[in-house]
Structures are given as C-alpha cells and as structure tokens.
Motif scaffolding. Structure first.
Motif, PDB file in Angstrom:
ATOM      1  N   LYS A  43       0.830  -1.211   0.000  1.00  0.00           N
ATOM      2  CA  LYS A  43       0.000   0.000   0.000  1.00  0.00           C
ATOM      3  C   LYS A  43       0.861   1.258   0.000  1.00  0.00           C
ATOM      4  O   LYS A  43       0.556   2.224  -0.703  1.00  0.00           O
ATOM      5  CB  LYS A  43      -0.938   0.004   1.209  1.00  0.00           C
ATOM      6  CG  LYS A  43      -2.078  -0.968   1.087  1.00  0.00           C
ATOM      7  CD  LYS A  43      -2.902  -0.981   2.355  1.00  0.00           C
ATOM      8  CE  LYS A  43      -3.964  -2.050   2.311  1.00  0.00           C
ATOM      9  NZ  LYS A  43      -4.676  -2.179   3.584  1.00  0.00           N
ATOM     10  N   MET A  44       1.935   1.264   0.777  1.00  0.00           N
ATOM     11  CA  MET A  44       2.814   2.436   0.810  1.00  0.00           C
ATOM     12  C   MET A  44       3.508   2.643  -0.542  1.00  0.00           C
ATOM     13  O   MET A  44       3.625   3.776  -1.014  1.00  0.00           O
ATOM     14  CB  MET A  44       3.853   2.301   1.925  1.00  0.00           C
ATOM     15  CG  MET A  44       3.276   2.474   3.311  1.00  0.00           C
ATOM     16  SD  MET A  44       4.488   2.581   4.650  1.00  0.00           S
ATOM     17  CE  MET A  44       5.674   1.340   4.258  1.00  0.00           C
ATOM     18  N   THR A  45       3.943   1.566  -1.164  1.00  0.00           N
ATOM     19  CA  THR A  45       4.591   1.671  -2.471  1.00  0.00           C
ATOM     20  C   THR A  45       3.615   2.199  -3.510  1.00  0.00           C
ATOM     21  O   THR A  45       3.955   3.062  -4.319  1.00  0.00           O
ATOM     22  CB  THR A  45       5.161   0.308  -2.907  1.00  0.00           C
ATOM     23  OG1 THR A  45       6.021  -0.192  -1.882  1.00  0.00           O
ATOM     24  CG2 THR A  45       5.931   0.425  -4.208  1.00  0.00           C
ATOM     25  N   LEU A  46       2.369   1.708  -3.488  1.00  0.00           N
ATOM     26  CA  LEU A  46       1.362   2.176  -4.434  1.00  0.00           C
ATOM     27  C   LEU A  46       0.977   3.628  -4.183  1.00  0.00           C
ATOM     28  O   LEU A  46       0.751   4.392  -5.128  1.00  0.00           O
ATOM     29  CB  LEU A  46       0.126   1.286  -4.382  1.00  0.00           C
ATOM     30  CG  LEU A  46       0.284  -0.072  -5.032  1.00  0.00           C
ATOM     31  CD1 LEU A  46      -0.939  -0.936  -4.768  1.00  0.00           C
ATOM     32  CD2 LEU A  46       0.534   0.065  -6.516  1.00  0.00           C
ATOM     33  N   ALA A  47       0.901   4.019  -2.920  1.00  0.00           N
ATOM     34  CA  ALA A  47       0.569   5.415  -2.606  1.00  0.00           C
ATOM     35  C   ALA A  47       1.641   6.350  -3.149  1.00  0.00           C
ATOM     36  O   ALA A  47       1.341   7.451  -3.622  1.00  0.00           O
ATOM     37  CB  ALA A  47       0.410   5.592  -1.099  1.00  0.00           C
ATOM     38  N   MET A  53      -3.877   3.980  -7.849  1.00  0.00           N
ATOM     39  CA  MET A  53      -3.711   2.531  -7.730  1.00  0.00           C
ATOM     40  C   MET A  53      -3.864   2.071  -6.290  1.00  0.00           C
ATOM     41  O   MET A  53      -4.348   0.971  -6.040  1.00  0.00           O
ATOM     42  CB  MET A  53      -2.345   2.087  -8.264  1.00  0.00           C
ATOM     43  CG  MET A  53      -2.264   1.950  -9.773  1.00  0.00           C
ATOM     44  SD  MET A  53      -3.428   0.773 -10.497  1.00  0.00           S
ATOM     45  CE  MET A  53      -3.011  -0.743  -9.667  1.00  0.00           C
ATOM     46  N   ASP A  54      -3.461   2.899  -5.331  1.00  0.00           N
ATOM     47  CA  ASP A  54      -3.596   2.513  -3.924  1.00  0.00           C
ATOM     48  C   ASP A  54      -5.060   2.362  -3.535  1.00  0.00           C
ATOM     49  O   ASP A  54      -5.430   1.443  -2.811  1.00  0.00           O
ATOM     50  CB  ASP A  54      -2.868   3.487  -3.007  1.00  0.00           C
ATOM     51  CG  ASP A  54      -3.275   4.932  -3.215  1.00  0.00           C
ATOM     52  OD1 ASP A  54      -3.749   5.292  -4.317  1.00  0.00           O
ATOM     53  OD2 ASP A  54      -3.112   5.720  -2.279  1.00  0.00           O
ATOM     54  N   THR A  55      -5.924   3.240  -4.043  1.00  0.00           N
ATOM     55  CA  THR A  55      -7.359   3.149  -3.758  1.00  0.00           C
ATOM     56  C   THR A  55      -7.954   1.906  -4.403  1.00  0.00           C
ATOM     57  O   THR A  55      -8.744   1.189  -3.790  1.00  0.00           O
ATOM     58  CB  THR A  55      -8.089   4.400  -4.269  1.00  0.00           C
ATOM     59  OG1 THR A  55      -7.531   5.541  -3.622  1.00  0.00           O
ATOM     60  CG2 THR A  55      -9.571   4.342  -3.995  1.00  0.00           C
TER      61      THR A  55
END
Length: 132
Positions: A43-47, A53-55
């Motif tokens: 999640k941190m990498t996607l954010a 993409m994180d959502t």
C-alpha cells in the motif's frame, strides 16, 4: 484528468512499478504470517506511485467521478489498466509459490488479489503459536 488520460498514465506508472519494489524475497508475501507486513508495504509503495492505484488496491474503487459522461470505451480502458496494474503488483510482490497455487483458477487482477486476501489475511492459531 479525463478517464482516457488517467488510463494511459496508470499504464506508464505501472510499467515502472517493478523498479520501486524491494528485490529481496523477505518482503514478498509467502504466508499468512507476513501478510500484514506485505499488505502495508505494498500500500505504501502504491501510494507513492499516485494515479489512484492505492485506492483500487484497497477497495476496488476505480475513482470515476459521479456524473462522468465519458463513453464506456474509456471506462473499459481504465478498468483494464487498473486490472493490469494490480496484476503487475502481484507478480512483483507475491511469491511464485503462492501465485502458482492460483494458476489454474484463471483469476486475474483484482479477483486474484481478493482470493489471496481471503486465503492469507488471517493467521491461524497454529501460525500464531509458531510465531511465539
């Protein structure tokens, strides 16, 4: 940003996702025991990547604004870009052993993510005992 531009941006960003992922196997999902660490790291990498993409990883929400009058073709392009993005995430952050387990089920993208969550998000009492 319109839906078509967002889909193209997602494709561009996710083509570089592997470079942002840690290369060591210890950060990959290998069992329910390391699921919380994997989930948080992913999640941190996607954010950090942006583009929503994180959502989508968290909830499956494509973040299409209410009342958007874009044609269905662009919405399908966006969904395809998001699905391919999730598949890219899974290929780079989940062990091959786990991915092989789902190979015959034809799951892809968000559906595969949901199956992995269903099977690995809970730690059994035996695993908890082994952790102590």
């Amino acid at each position: 940003m319109d839906i078509y531009t967002r889909a193209v941006t997602i494709q561009q960003v996710m083509s570089h996702f592997a470079l942002a992922c840690p290369k060591d196997e210890s950060s990959k999902l290998v069992s329910a025991v390391n699921y919380p660490m994997w989930d948080n790291m992913t999640k941190m990498t996607l954010a950090a990547q942006g583009v929503g993409m994180d959502t989508y990883f968290e909830s499956g929400d494509m973040l299409i604004p209410d009342g958007d009058t874009s044609d269905d073709v662009n919405i399908l392009k966006l969904q395809s870009a998001l699905e391919n993005g999730i598949q890219t995430v899974l290929m780079n952050t989940v062990s091959r052993k786990i991915l092989r387990k789902y190979q015959g089920s034809s799951l892809f993208g968000y559906n595969l993510l949901c199956a992995i969550r269903r099977d690995y998000a809970k730690v059994s009492p035996r695993q908890l005992f082994d952790m102590t």
